[in-house]
Design a protein around this motif. Structure first.
Motif, PDB file in Angstrom:
ATOM      1  N   LYS A 184       0.818  -1.198   0.000  1.00  0.00           N
ATOM      2  CA  LYS A 184       0.000   0.000   0.000  1.00  0.00           C
ATOM      3  C   LYS A 184       0.862   1.262   0.000  1.00  0.00           C
ATOM      4  CE  LYS A 184      -4.238  -1.646   0.114  1.00  0.00           C
ATOM      5  NZ  LYS A 184      -5.253  -1.274  -0.907  1.00  0.00           N
ATOM      6  N   SER A 218       0.645   5.619   0.313  1.00  0.00           N
ATOM      7  CA  SER A 218      -0.070   6.867   0.567  1.00  0.00           C
ATOM      8  C   SER A 218       0.529   7.937  -0.331  1.00  0.00           C
ATOM      9  CB  SER A 218       0.059   7.290   2.032  1.00  0.00           C
ATOM     10  OG  SER A 218      -0.598   6.375   2.881  1.00  0.00           O
ATOM     11  N   SER A 239      -3.775   3.826  -0.469  1.00  0.00           N
ATOM     12  CA  SER A 239      -4.652   3.772   0.701  1.00  0.00           C
ATOM     13  C   SER A 239      -5.161   5.146   1.118  1.00  0.00           C
ATOM     14  CB  SER A 239      -3.914   3.137   1.881  1.00  0.00           C
ATOM     15  OG  SER A 239      -2.781   3.908   2.242  1.00  0.00           O
ATOM     16  N   GLY A 240      -4.554   6.214   0.577  1.00  0.00           N
ATOM     17  CA  GLY A 240      -5.010   7.545   0.918  1.00  0.00           C
ATOM     18  C   GLY A 240      -4.283   8.603   0.129  1.00  0.00           C
ATOM     19  N   LEU A 274      -1.062  11.618   7.359  1.00  0.00           N
ATOM     20  CA  LEU A 274      -1.309  10.311   6.766  1.00  0.00           C
ATOM     21  C   LEU A 274      -1.627   9.266   7.823  1.00  0.00           C
ATOM     22  CD1 LEU A 274       1.611  10.141   4.170  1.00  0.00           C
ATOM     23  CD2 LEU A 274      -0.816  10.465   3.667  1.00  0.00           C
ATOM     24  N   ASP A 275      -2.397   8.257   7.395  1.00  0.00           N
ATOM     25  CA  ASP A 275      -2.596   7.118   8.289  1.00  0.00           C
ATOM     26  C   ASP A 275      -1.308   6.298   8.334  1.00  0.00           C
ATOM     27  OD1 ASP A 275      -2.591   4.769   6.372  1.00  0.00           O
ATOM     28  OD2 ASP A 275      -4.235   5.921   5.498  1.00  0.00           O
ATOM     29  N   SER A 314       0.029   2.415   5.451  1.00  0.00           N
ATOM     30  CA  SER A 314       0.757   2.222   4.199  1.00  0.00           C
ATOM     31  C   SER A 314       2.246   2.066   4.455  1.00  0.00           C
ATOM     32  CB  SER A 314       0.505   3.386   3.243  1.00  0.00           C
ATOM     33  OG  SER A 314       0.969   4.593   3.801  1.00  0.00           O
ATOM     34  N   ILE A 360       5.334   5.991   1.027  1.00  0.00           N
ATOM     35  CA  ILE A 360       4.774   7.322   0.831  1.00  0.00           C
ATOM     36  C   ILE A 360       5.261   7.863  -0.507  1.00  0.00           C
ATOM     37  CG2 ILE A 360       4.771   9.718   1.647  1.00  0.00           C
ATOM     38  CD1 ILE A 360       4.979   8.619   4.490  1.00  0.00           C
ATOM     39  N   ARG A 404       8.177   4.230   4.108  1.00  0.00           N
ATOM     40  CA  ARG A 404       7.687   5.176   5.109  1.00  0.00           C
ATOM     41  C   ARG A 404       8.769   5.584   6.108  1.00  0.00           C
ATOM     42  NH1 ARG A 404       3.023   6.916   7.775  1.00  0.00           N
ATOM     43  NH2 ARG A 404       1.697   5.876   6.266  1.00  0.00           N
TER      44      ARG A 404
END
Length: 228
Positions: A3, A5, A49-50, A96-97, A100, A103, A170
């Motif tokens: 995932k 972001s 995911s976002g 961000l969540d 993920s 990034i 991330r």
């Protein structure tokens, strides 16, 4: 599925775009504002995911009135930027969540990104931890003095122009921003480079140009006509 972001920085002043009431990211391009082209593309991907759109605090009222409903429909989060580009990206990262693994940071003023380019740079980053799109510089490079005189001809071998998305594991980009966010940087890869981590380069495309001037807008319209 890995995932990602996505952060879309759009908090700049658009000083080089010149004239008019609208900043470059809000100007219509083939029937929709510049920023929405890439935002829709990322928001539609199952591996994203976002999406966070980082805007200037001065634009908040306008942006929410004009695009708030569309952002809600697409699941795009609106975040306010800071005084510098790195401050704005840091605000986006903070919003961000934490689910993920990667990034991705993509200029909102680059509407020509397509799924093939995203696939390529996402896959490269998944393997190496850090990857960006870029293009080899084709022209002859001259270093010029402040008086407008050529100082030297710069060899172009191995010289590439960075594009976005720039994609990072991330923890890697978090560490880079923790250590270097207050140092000058024109892109995010340069911060990761300062950590000593290699950044892979994936060939981008001319249609992934960043709109800076009004002439760029006309070029983008021609280049993007085959994407719509």
């Amino acid at each position: 599925m890995i995932k990602f972001s996505v952060i879309l920085p759009a908090a700049g002043r658009s000083t080089r775009f010149g004239g008019g009431e609208l900043k470059k990211v809000y100007v219509p391009l083939l029937g929709q504002p510049v920023w929405l082209h890439s935002a829709k593309r990322f928001a539609a991907r199952p591996d994203v995911s976002g999406v966070v759109m980082v805007i200037s605090a001065d634009d908040e009222t306008y942006f929410r009135e004009q695009f708030g409903a569309e952002c809600e429909e697409l699941g795009i989060q609106i975040v306010l930027g800071g005084e510098t580009r790195t401050d704005s990206i840091a605000n986006g990262i903070d919003a961000l969540d934490s689910t993920s693994e990667f990034i991705a940071i993509h200029d909102a003023a680059r509407p020509g990104i397509d799924d093939a380019m995203i696939d390529a740079v996402f896959n490269s980053a998944a393997g190496s931890g850090a990857a960006i799109l870029a293009l080899p510089v084709p022209g002859t490079l001259k270093r010029v003095s402040i008086e407008g005189k050529i100082v030297e001809t710069v060899p172009r071998e191995g010289i590439w122009e960075a594009q976005t998305p720039q994609v990072f594991r991330r923890q890697l980009i978090l560490e880079a921003y923790e250590k270097f966010r207050h140092e000058p940087a024109t892109d995010d890869a340069s911060l990761v480079e300062r950590l000593g981590h290699p950044v892979s380069v994936v060939r981008g495309a001319m249609k992934n140009l960043k709109i800076t001037t009004r002439d760029d807008l006309a070029v983008a319209e021609r280049l993007l006509s085959d994407l719509t």
